[in-house]
Scaffold this motif. Structure first.
Motif, PDB file in Angstrom:
ATOM      1  N   GLU A 181      24.686  34.645  53.166  1.00  0.00           N
ATOM      2  CA  GLU A 181      23.848  34.718  54.361  1.00  0.00           C
ATOM      3  C   GLU A 181      22.602  33.839  54.180  1.00  0.00           C
ATOM      4  OE1 GLU A 181      22.910  38.743  55.059  1.00  0.00           O
ATOM      5  OE2 GLU A 181      22.763  38.505  57.241  1.00  0.00           O
ATOM      6  N   VAL A 182      21.968  33.967  53.013  1.00  0.00           N
ATOM      7  CA  VAL A 182      20.773  33.168  52.737  1.00  0.00           C
ATOM      8  C   VAL A 182      21.136  31.683  52.700  1.00  0.00           C
ATOM      9  CG1 VAL A 182      19.011  32.689  50.992  1.00  0.00           C
ATOM     10  CG2 VAL A 182      19.624  35.063  51.524  1.00  0.00           C
ATOM     11  N   ILE A 183      22.256  31.369  52.072  1.00  0.00           N
ATOM     12  CA  ILE A 183      22.688  29.964  52.010  1.00  0.00           C
ATOM     13  C   ILE A 183      22.923  29.428  53.422  1.00  0.00           C
ATOM     14  CG2 ILE A 183      24.580  28.435  51.289  1.00  0.00           C
ATOM     15  CD1 ILE A 183      24.914  30.261  48.810  1.00  0.00           C
ATOM     16  N   ASN A 184      23.616  30.226  54.230  1.00  0.00           N
ATOM     17  CA  ASN A 184      23.893  29.771  55.601  1.00  0.00           C
ATOM     18  C   ASN A 184      22.611  29.532  56.401  1.00  0.00           C
ATOM     19  OD1 ASN A 184      26.647  29.658  55.334  1.00  0.00           O
ATOM     20  ND2 ASN A 184      26.988  31.743  56.077  1.00  0.00           N
ATOM     21  N   GLU A 185      21.630  30.399  56.163  1.00  0.00           N
ATOM     22  CA  GLU A 185      20.341  30.244  56.828  1.00  0.00           C
ATOM     23  C   GLU A 185      19.747  28.854  56.488  1.00  0.00           C
ATOM     24  OE1 GLU A 185      16.545  32.665  55.866  1.00  0.00           O
ATOM     25  OE2 GLU A 185      17.965  34.107  56.737  1.00  0.00           O
ATOM     26  N   MET A 186      19.853  28.501  55.223  1.00  0.00           N
ATOM     27  CA  MET A 186      19.317  27.211  54.783  1.00  0.00           C
ATOM     28  C   MET A 186      20.148  26.044  55.303  1.00  0.00           C
ATOM     29  SD  MET A 186      17.921  26.252  51.106  1.00  0.00           S
ATOM     30  CE  MET A 186      17.307  27.911  51.251  1.00  0.00           C
ATOM     31  N   LEU A 187      21.455  26.211  55.313  1.00  0.00           N
ATOM     32  CA  LEU A 187      22.321  25.143  55.838  1.00  0.00           C
ATOM     33  C   LEU A 187      22.029  24.921  57.325  1.00  0.00           C
ATOM     34  CD1 LEU A 187      25.752  25.991  54.128  1.00  0.00           C
ATOM     35  CD2 LEU A 187      24.007  24.382  53.354  1.00  0.00           C
ATOM     36  N   ASP A 188      21.735  26.011  58.040  1.00  0.00           N
ATOM     37  CA  ASP A 188      21.359  25.891  59.453  1.00  0.00           C
ATOM     38  C   ASP A 188      20.052  25.106  59.578  1.00  0.00           C
ATOM     39  OD1 ASP A 188      23.545  27.361  60.197  1.00  0.00           O
ATOM     40  OD2 ASP A 188      22.447  29.245  60.507  1.00  0.00           O
ATOM     41  N   LYS A 189      19.079  25.503  58.737  1.00  0.00           N
ATOM     42  CA  LYS A 189      17.759  24.860  58.788  1.00  0.00           C
ATOM     43  C   LYS A 189      17.875  23.361  58.548  1.00  0.00           C
ATOM     44  CE  LYS A 189      13.259  25.042  56.479  1.00  0.00           C
ATOM     45  NZ  LYS A 189      12.502  25.708  55.390  1.00  0.00           N
ATOM     46  N   TYR A 190      18.752  22.957  57.647  1.00  0.00           N
ATOM     47  CA  TYR A 190      18.930  21.528  57.345  1.00  0.00           C
ATOM     48  C   TYR A 190      20.034  20.892  58.189  1.00  0.00           C
ATOM     49  CZ  TYR A 190      15.452  21.572  53.703  1.00  0.00           C
ATOM     50  OH  TYR A 190      14.260  21.653  53.039  1.00  0.00           O
ATOM     51  N   ALA A 191      20.497  21.657  59.191  1.00  0.00           N
ATOM     52  CA  ALA A 191      21.487  21.160  60.148  1.00  0.00           C
ATOM     53  C   ALA A 191      22.708  20.537  59.478  1.00  0.00           C
ATOM     54  CB  ALA A 191      20.836  20.160  61.114  1.00  0.00           C
ATOM     55  N   VAL A 192      23.171  21.190  58.370  1.00  0.00           N
ATOM     56  CA  VAL A 192      24.382  20.689  57.701  1.00  0.00           C
ATOM     57  C   VAL A 192      25.580  20.995  58.603  1.00  0.00           C
ATOM     58  CG1 VAL A 192      25.861  20.887  55.662  1.00  0.00           C
ATOM     59  CG2 VAL A 192      23.364  21.092  55.421  1.00  0.00           C
ATOM     60  N   PRO A 193      26.338  19.975  58.982  1.00  0.00           N
ATOM     61  CA  PRO A 193      27.459  20.205  59.904  1.00  0.00           C
ATOM     62  C   PRO A 193      28.509  21.146  59.290  1.00  0.00           C
ATOM     63  CG  PRO A 193      27.133  17.833  59.479  1.00  0.00           C
ATOM     64  CD  PRO A 193      26.242  18.572  58.539  1.00  0.00           C
ATOM     65  N   ALA A 194      29.142  21.928  60.129  1.00  0.00           N
ATOM     66  CA  ALA A 194      30.125  22.928  59.684  1.00  0.00           C
ATOM     67  C   ALA A 194      31.166  22.311  58.753  1.00  0.00           C
ATOM     68  CB  ALA A 194      30.800  23.570  60.890  1.00  0.00           C
ATOM     69  N   GLU A 195      31.609  21.073  59.098  1.00  0.00           N
ATOM     70  CA  GLU A 195      32.688  20.471  58.305  1.00  0.00           C
ATOM     71  C   GLU A 195      32.238  20.025  56.904  1.00  0.00           C
ATOM     72  OE1 GLU A 195      31.464  19.353  61.118  1.00  0.00           O
ATOM     73  OE2 GLU A 195      31.151  17.178  61.115  1.00  0.00           O
ATOM     74  N   ASN A 196      30.904  19.953  56.683  1.00  0.00           N
ATOM     75  CA  ASN A 196      30.404  19.553  55.351  1.00  0.00           C
ATOM     76  C   ASN A 196      30.108  20.743  54.438  1.00  0.00           C
ATOM     77  OD1 ASN A 196      30.394  17.009  56.407  1.00  0.00           O
ATOM     78  ND2 ASN A 196      28.217  16.569  56.024  1.00  0.00           N
ATOM     79  N   ARG A 197      30.072  21.947  55.014  1.00  0.00           N
ATOM     80  CA  ARG A 197      29.505  23.075  54.266  1.00  0.00           C
ATOM     81  C   ARG A 197      30.313  23.474  53.033  1.00  0.00           C
ATOM     82  NH1 ARG A 197      26.249  26.981  58.517  1.00  0.00           N
ATOM     83  NH2 ARG A 197      24.928  25.275  59.274  1.00  0.00           N
ATOM     84  N   SER A 198      31.617  23.517  53.205  1.00  0.00           N
ATOM     85  CA  SER A 198      32.434  23.944  52.074  1.00  0.00           C
ATOM     86  C   SER A 198      32.350  22.913  50.944  1.00  0.00           C
ATOM     87  CB  SER A 198      33.854  24.158  52.580  1.00  0.00           C
ATOM     88  OG  SER A 198      34.763  24.017  51.562  1.00  0.00           O
ATOM     89  N   ALA A 199      32.339  21.605  51.308  1.00  0.00           N
ATOM     90  CA  ALA A 199      32.223  20.555  50.285  1.00  0.00           C
ATOM     91  C   ALA A 199      30.862  20.629  49.593  1.00  0.00           C
ATOM     92  CB  ALA A 199      32.418  19.178  50.930  1.00  0.00           C
ATOM     93  N   LEU A 200      29.801  20.875  50.370  1.00  0.00           N
ATOM     94  CA  LEU A 200      28.450  20.950  49.809  1.00  0.00           C
ATOM     95  C   LEU A 200      28.353  22.099  48.794  1.00  0.00           C
ATOM     96  CD1 LEU A 200      25.505  19.993  49.746  1.00  0.00           C
ATOM     97  CD2 LEU A 200      25.051  21.445  51.732  1.00  0.00           C
ATOM     98  N   LEU A 201      28.902  23.257  49.163  1.00  0.00           N
ATOM     99  CA  LEU A 201      28.867  24.392  48.241  1.00  0.00           C
ATOM    100  C   LEU A 201      29.686  24.092  46.986  1.00  0.00           C
ATOM    101  CD1 LEU A 201      29.073  27.454  50.670  1.00  0.00           C
ATOM    102  CD2 LEU A 201      27.066  26.489  49.537  1.00  0.00           C
ATOM    103  N   GLY A 202      30.778  23.348  47.183  1.00  0.00           N
ATOM    104  CA  GLY A 202      31.601  22.955  46.035  1.00  0.00           C
ATOM    105  C   GLY A 202      30.811  22.087  45.071  1.00  0.00           C
ATOM    106  N   VAL A 203      30.000  21.141  45.599  1.00  0.00           N
ATOM    107  CA  VAL A 203      29.177  20.270  44.752  1.00  0.00           C
ATOM    108  C   VAL A 203      28.136  21.109  44.011  1.00  0.00           C
ATOM    109  CG1 VAL A 203      27.506  18.374  44.739  1.00  0.00           C
ATOM    110  CG2 VAL A 203      29.544  18.235  46.203  1.00  0.00           C
ATOM    111  N   ILE A 204      27.488  22.024  44.751  1.00  0.00           N
ATOM    112  CA  ILE A 204      26.459  22.880  44.143  1.00  0.00           C
ATOM    113  C   ILE A 204      27.064  23.727  43.023  1.00  0.00           C
ATOM    114  CG2 ILE A 204      24.989  24.894  44.607  1.00  0.00           C
ATOM    115  CD1 ILE A 204      24.479  23.614  47.422  1.00  0.00           C
ATOM    116  N   ASP A 205      28.259  24.253  43.272  1.00  0.00           N
ATOM    117  CA  ASP A 205      28.948  25.089  42.289  1.00  0.00           C
ATOM    118  C   ASP A 205      29.227  24.315  41.000  1.00  0.00           C
ATOM    119  OD1 ASP A 205      30.265  27.576  41.642  1.00  0.00           O
ATOM    120  OD2 ASP A 205      32.172  26.515  41.833  1.00  0.00           O
ATOM    121  N   ARG A 206      29.455  22.983  41.127  1.00  0.00           N
ATOM    122  CA  ARG A 206      29.804  22.189  39.944  1.00  0.00           C
ATOM    123  C   ARG A 206      28.623  21.407  39.377  1.00  0.00           C
ATOM    124  NH1 ARG A 206      33.835  21.016  43.465  1.00  0.00           N
ATOM    125  NH2 ARG A 206      33.097  18.886  43.699  1.00  0.00           N
ATOM    126  N   LYS A 207      27.403  21.741  39.799  1.00  0.00           N
ATOM    127  CA  LYS A 207      26.198  21.024  39.350  1.00  0.00           C
ATOM    128  C   LYS A 207      26.164  20.811  37.836  1.00  0.00           C
ATOM    129  CE  LYS A 207      21.155  21.096  39.622  1.00  0.00           C
ATOM    130  NZ  LYS A 207      20.380  21.358  38.426  1.00  0.00           N
TER     131      LYS A 207
END
Lengths: 415, 415
Positions: free
Chosen positions: B167-193
């Motif tokens: 929920e908190v992550i989604n709030e931030m993704l909304d704030k930065y206007a990350v498009p829906a189609e990028n979200r899963s890839a973005l979380l994948g990158v963060i997970d593999r930092k």
């Protein structure tokens, strides 16, 4: 929309259902442990070839769940536990200590048309003893079956344990020189005696029992049947019944017409039947199968065992009104309105849990009346309301309530 | 000759193995019950279509045991329990009481290459609560996971519970206007930092976080990452950590880089890791999945839950030397030579069982020395020798022995 039904012929276990399944299996387990049996288990997945020649052909060809895995192996969902326990014992035959007493409460699978007493998945308590050949071992397995039912509060007039002996029967078949190829058919006829007219029965017996020297054909069959009817007098039964009577077990009868089907029995066999005609299915069955381990190439070890299913056990308990009332594990639900009481609710829960009690907290913030209704639906016996100061302990069923100043007061009221 | 090996990737449970499996699962069960959870269960067989869209595609396409039954139905051996508990609750949504706390200890099946910590059949404790949406429910699930490990005698420095929030992550993704189609890839990158160089990480983030008005592309990504790193300060975590600290639970950290894979999480997520670097696998995982019941067309019900497997739990206990010594259920084996003592041996067994003890009888007639060796192999702590008059109670490990005139004397010596 996805259906919420389970797969055909299997059961869902909501908490009340699980309570009863557990009650039945745990009663078996505790009784077995009191006789020195230890629990074993295995996967429900077994190599399919393991059952060939061990389980009845009907089960393997028509009722087994078999499939080929992603690696090309033929796998079976175990239809019974006996081949598995034989595999385990054969696998460590030399390391294990004897007499080896083992029990298990496995679930087993058979593709059958679902009906009363028959489901595609059932649990089956199995107890086996390896390494004792005497009548004491036979008596122990009968006594264990007896105690398993008595542990539910049954009385001895509710069931009868029928016994017979493959060994005694074989002795008689030898005496009457019944050819090997006739024996299985002859036992089949004897097993179905009650289901055919006397004349037909005698005729079938005549065809399978050879004429004795100096006797006519009919006379030989009559001699055989006369002696067969009296096998109850055989000394091996007398010794078994005497040992059982010394333990107060007297609802055991020799039934020459009870010939259990499974091919692996080599000595005594038993079957327990409900005396209430409303419940006609066998409750448990077992006997001696001393050749069991040879299926795995191991030297034979004397073995006795029996099994009883959860579905037939439950039918017995329902028939005789022996099922206890459902009680959830949870003793009380802590209820409160107003988030400012949350910390005191949590502290009370921690205190009561430390006193060994199972405590749920209702932090939904709903009205107290709704919280009480939830406790009632969940069958939780008590609610504890967090008041401005202190607590109120309410009995959900009787609606009686009592004040409690401290956690310790609550503990006393819940005991 | 038939092999005595089990099917590949599954385990046999000889009494000692069953003792440990049972110890682990029963510790989970008792801890869950102390929090008001009730046990449910279901068949391992489920309709295969139930998992489509619910479980990860890797599990369904590559690891599921599916087959077609004799009636043409596609069946699956459950790879996890969550869809099943959702099915049960959806099926009786209106009759059940809330908050509904449920747990189960199912065995689950995945066709994987067997290796440390991964087997084709494993048991998995599952606990879920339905009907509470607040942070109290999230805190309870964290506390339950914590108590499950502490119940084995663990200390809080042996493990860390990492939390995060969809929920908190989604709030931030909304704030930065990350498009829906990028979200899963973005979380994948963060997970593999942790698994890539800093430069590569930043580059990948830039491609997925859009430029903000008035900022350069790199600056937008840096702003996002800076804020993302600090999500631990979000008030929803503060509330959760405060509730846990009030219960003495302080080994919980917000880890922005822990993003659990299962798609059904909607709120907080958690994962527990062993602090010993020798045991790197996650111990338990869970979180909030409020949309779970909608898979069955039911109205959504707030849900939190978690699961822990028997294999990873055992690895944790072994790593920290927390496994207890194996003790069989059987307390003593009654030994005797000479059939004339059989009746007294049986009577003693009956008396000791009546006193609540689990007693085996050795009626093999072997030499006493051989009988003692058997007791030792079976790990039975005591032997009781039936003497000409009275009994001798022997401690198998210490070889100490003491005389006993009556059954009651034996009871005292065995306690």
């Amino acid at each position: 929309m996805q259906s919420t039904e389970p797969y055909k012929g299997v059961r869902d276990f909501y908490p009340e259902d699980k309570f009863y399944l557990w009650y039945i299996l745990d009663t078996f387990a505790k009784t077995a442990q009191s006789f020195g049996y230890e629990e074993y288990d295995a996967s429900i997945l077994e190599p399919a070839e393991m059952y060939k020649g061990k389980t009845s052909e009907e089960i393997i060809n028509e009722q087994a769940y078999t499939f080929v895995d992603r690696g090309g192996r033929e796998v079976i969902l175990r239809p019974e536990m006996t081949p598995t326990v034989a595999r385990l014992v054969a696998g460590r035959r030399r390391e294990l200590g004897y007499p080896l007493r083992l029990f298990s409460n496995p679930n087993c699978f058979r593709y059958e048309k679902p009906q009363r007493g028959r489901l595609r998945e059932f649990w089956q308590f199995n107890a086996d003893m390896f390494g004792m050949s005497g009548v004491e071992a036979d008596a122990e397995i009968v006594a264990l079956g007896y105690r398993c039912l008595m542990a539910f509060g049954a009385s001895a007039d509710m069931f009868t344990i029928q016994i017979n002996s493959r060994e005694v029967i074989n002795e008689m078949l030898d005496k009457y020189a019944v050819p090997a190829e006739n024996r299985s058919a002859l036992l089949g006829v004897i097993d179905r005696k009650a289901k055919m007219p006397e004349g037909e029965y005698l005729e079938k017996i005549q065809k399978l029992v050879p004429s004795q020297q100096g006797s006519e054909c009919v006379q030989s069959a009559l001699n055989f049947l006369n002696e067969y009817e009296n096998i109850a007098q055989h000394p091996s039964f007398t010794a078994l019944l005497t040992l059982l009577a010394a333990q107060g077990i007297t609802n055991v009868v020799v039934d020459p017409y009870m010939v259990r089907g499974f091919q692996y029995y080599t000595g005594f066999v038993m079957e327990c039947v409900d005396t209430d005609p409303a419940n006609r299915r066998a409750l448990f069955g077992g006997g001696r199968y001393d050749q069991l381990l040879t299926l795995f190439g191991a030297e034979p070890v004397p073995t006795v065992g029996f099994a009883i299913g959860d579905v037939t056990a439950r039918d017995f308990l329902e028939t005789h009104n022996l099922l206890p009332k459902y009680t959830p594990a949870t003793r009380a639900m802590i209820c409160y309105e107003g988030v400012e009481k949350s910390a005191r609710a949590q502290q009370l829960a921690t205190d009561l849990r430390a006193a060994g009690m199972n405590i749920a907290v209702n932090a939904t913030g709903k009205k107290l009346g709704d919280q009480f209704k939830s406790a009632e639906k969940l069958s939780i016996p008590f609610c504890i309301v967090v008041e401005e100061s202190g607590f109120t302990v309410k009995n959900v069923a009787t609606r009686e309530s009592a004040g409690a100043a401290t956690s310790q007061d609550c503990v006393s009221l819940l005991q």
